[in-house]
Design a protein around this motif. Sequence first.
Motif, PDB file in Angstrom:
ATOM      1  N   ILE A  75       0.791  -0.937   0.101  1.00 61.91           N
ATOM      2  CA  ILE A  75      -0.119   0.018   0.042  1.00 61.91           C
ATOM      3  C   ILE A  75       0.965   1.079   0.043  1.00 61.91           C
ATOM      4  N   TYR A  76       2.055   1.124   0.633  1.00 59.92           N
ATOM      5  CA  TYR A  76       2.863   2.291   0.778  1.00 59.92           C
ATOM      6  C   TYR A  76       3.993   2.376  -0.288  1.00 59.92           C
ATOM      7  N   GLY A  90       0.187  -2.039  -4.766  1.00 61.14           N
ATOM      8  CA  GLY A  90      -1.148  -1.675  -4.017  1.00 61.14           C
ATOM      9  C   GLY A  90      -1.353  -3.084  -3.540  1.00 61.14           C
ATOM     10  N   PHE A  91      -2.575  -2.875  -2.651  1.00 57.33           N
ATOM     11  CA  PHE A  91      -3.071  -4.159  -1.995  1.00 57.33           C
ATOM     12  C   PHE A  91      -3.957  -4.932  -2.926  1.00 57.33           C
TER      13      PHE A  91
END
Length: 127
Positions: free
Chosen positions: A88-89, A94-95
Motif C-alpha cells: 500500500i505504501y 497496491g494491496f
Amino acid sequence: MLKSIFTSETYQSYWKLLFWIILAALLYLTLTPKPPQPISFHNIDKLYHFAAFGGFTFVFGIAFSKISYWYILLVSILLGIAIEVVQIYVPNRGFSIADMLADFIGVIVGIIISRAIVKKQSSNKNR
C-alpha cells in the motif's frame, strides 16, 4: 542419490542458504516499485505470486523439515499478507486480495509437496 538431496543432513545447509536467497529475492521483487516483468499478459502477476510463494514454501519446508509444518504454513501465509499490506505504501504497487489468494494457493501447494517428500524420505530411512 536424489532421495538424499531433500532430507540428508549433508544438504540441509544448502537448502537453508537457498531459503534465505529466495526470501531476499521474494522481498525485493514484491516490494520494489517497478519489478521486472519478463512476460506480460493480463493477470500474469497471479502466476508469479503462485510460483514465488509455492517455491518459497517448498524450500522452507525442505530446509526446515524438523519445524512443524503448521508453523511453516502460518509464517508463509502471514508473509504474503504482510507484503500486500506493505505494498500500500510502495509507489506503483497496491494491496490486492487476488494476489493474496494466489500467494495462499502457492503456499498450500508448496507445503503439500515438501511435506510429501519429507514424509516419504523419513519413512524410507526407518526401513
